[in-house]
Design a protein around this motif. Sequence first.
Motif: not given
Length: 788
Positions: A409-411, A574-580, A585-590
């Motif tokens: 989906n993301d790609t 503006i979108l958001l990503r988390m860094i583990n 990069i961790v997608a929002p759905g996670a």
Amino acid sequence: MTDLINKITKSIYWDLKSIVAIGFTLLLVVMLILAAVGLTSMANNNSRLEQTINEQNFKLSVVTSMRNIARERSLNLFMAISYDDPFQRDQALSKFRELASDFIALREQFEALNLDEEEKARFAEMQRSVRTASASQNQVATLIGNDNIAEAQKTMLNETIQEQHFVIQAYNKFVDLQTNKAKSAIDVANQANHFTYLIMFLLVIAALITGAFIALFVIRRIASIENALFTEKEFAEVTLHSIADGVITTDKNGEVTYINPVAERLTGWKATNATNQHISAVYNIIDATTRLPIDPSLLLDQLEGPTANLEERTLIRQDGQEFAIEDSSAPIRNKEGETIGAVLVFNDVSEARNLTQQLSWQASHDPLTGLANRLEFERVLSILLDQAKNNNRRHVLLFLDLDKFKLINDTCGHIAGDECLRQLSRMLESRIRENDTLARLGGDEFGILLASCQLDHALTIAENIRQLIASFKFIWEGKIFDVGVSIGAVPFGSESENSVDIMTSADTACYKAKSEGRNQIQVFQPEHLADNTNGEKLSIKKITQALNANRFQLYYQKIIATDRKLQPHSHYEILLRMINEDGQIVAPGAFIPAAERYHLMPNIDRWVVQAMFEWLADHAAEISEHSIFSINLSGQSLGDKRFLGFVIDQLKQISIPRGTIGFEITETSAIANLSNAVRFISTLKGLGCKFSLDDFGSGMSSYSYLKNLDVDFLKIDGAFIKNITHDMVDLAMVDSINRIGHVMGIKTVAEFVENNAIFDELESIGVDFAQGYGIHIPEPLANFNLTH
């Protein structure tokens, strides 16, 4: 002497002449009297026949109109259920209620007519059927108005359709009654005219004796009367031709004597060819379920009175085309009560039957894959659980969650993801048994119910499925993707409590399979519940650590105008990503679902607002006055009373052009916090902020709430956008939302624009802006180029 004889002879001559003259005069008077009586009788018969036909035709017209209104009300109710668009559904319900007034007016008009006892009895029967059906229809309409579509569909299928069928039958009986009365009136007129013919025949004989003039007069008069009778007969036949149902009459031998135009169209037989043919040749019907032929002549031979057939039947036309029909039949008897034929009345109900089947299918199937949906899956699960308790049977539930599916989906976008799901669904269907149930439970989750299956056999099936999916290669636009699956298995039998516990256990086992490394099978164990809880706590811990360590990153995605002639408009989401901990990069759905579950979203939204405002402050001198940067806000932040004050404080600390800051809130979160959303929007719009309503159209009451929200942009739910090039319903939905937005002065934005074909379609219907992977793949905000 001669003179005397001449006088006597002349006297006798005149006496005979006088006698003949008198006799002829008397005879002529009698003939005139008899002719007058005969003509008066025929005129009276003609007048009575005309009055009777007019009365019956008027009654038939009123009843036909009432029946048509009843059908139109039912059709509007069907349309209200089938529409996804609340606006169209409300329109259908309004039309449904408006027709009630027309029906009442016709009913009052009919009640004012001069009805005999039989007509009153039939009318009372119709009214009872109408009241019963109307109560059921009003119940369905109320359910629809309360957005209880599933219950409305159930009531429609179980009650309303059958009760409406009885209403139509009652109307058909009254139509038959009026038809028979018209025929009876013609028969009575014919009998009276036959008596008149006898009188006129005698007058013709007398006229031949007394003179050709009277004979000619009588003949001409008879010819005139015959023309009048023929005209009335034609009028009666036109009445039968004009009704909306097919009508076929037969004699006592089953040979067709009459067929109206509707019956001609449905059977494919012309009246000239059908007359004198056996009814079995003309009326070719089969059982709709078994497809076995039905001999209509056998049904007619068994008639004792009017009969409405409740079985589902299919009429096969001469050219092979099939129609779903409802039919009724009645014997035709002479005045001695002997059966001299029969009448068949039938109508095409293909549309209603297809709609019923479509509603039934949609209620239990997933539209993307064609598999059973969660509702149907849970229904079958309940049945198997009852079997397990009553018959001590053992069954197994497999819960499948695809691995690495989100990458597709993301790609490549959701169109690719949907195609992958369809291919996997067909593969899974080929690996289960005939009596097993495969369902799409939502997103990339599937469920399989293995009926009467021991656990070891179920694990063999699960392993075959795992290997099948592990070896599957999904190819899209030259890219190759691997997809795995994590499977949770739960055996259940008489010891199981309820279906909810079984589903929860399966979900827990699947979660265990994912946490153990994915692409494997786990059989549910009670200790998995504790592991699942610890996993959620771990997610909360990771999110909290990321907040404390400032391990979040802002991304942006372009939103462009569909009209290339317009001045470029710099609009970004503006979108958001988390860094583990590993820098990945961790997608929002996670992490967003866990954050929402444990009410961490207000803290995350605060981080986003503060980080974005700091970036804007650093680039204030370079930002165009036409730029808009839209920040996503959660429903939890809207419900946080302190969050609005926080945003206001942040706005006071930067100096940028009005309209640069935008906020996006989803339709569902806005509706769930309507009063807070209205206050939040009105306050910040007063400070120059813009607002977008995201995922519009996903809720059941979108239009009714839209007028309460003062937003600048309407972002149409991507679920409608991605299929508009080949799904006319989705295209109509997008067009409707776009028009409503423009009427309210709101710009529209289409999400999930994956390719040029979708973009061109959006441009043609006038959507203002477009956003999606086909336009721009999200990038880190740190890479943003203000000169582009």
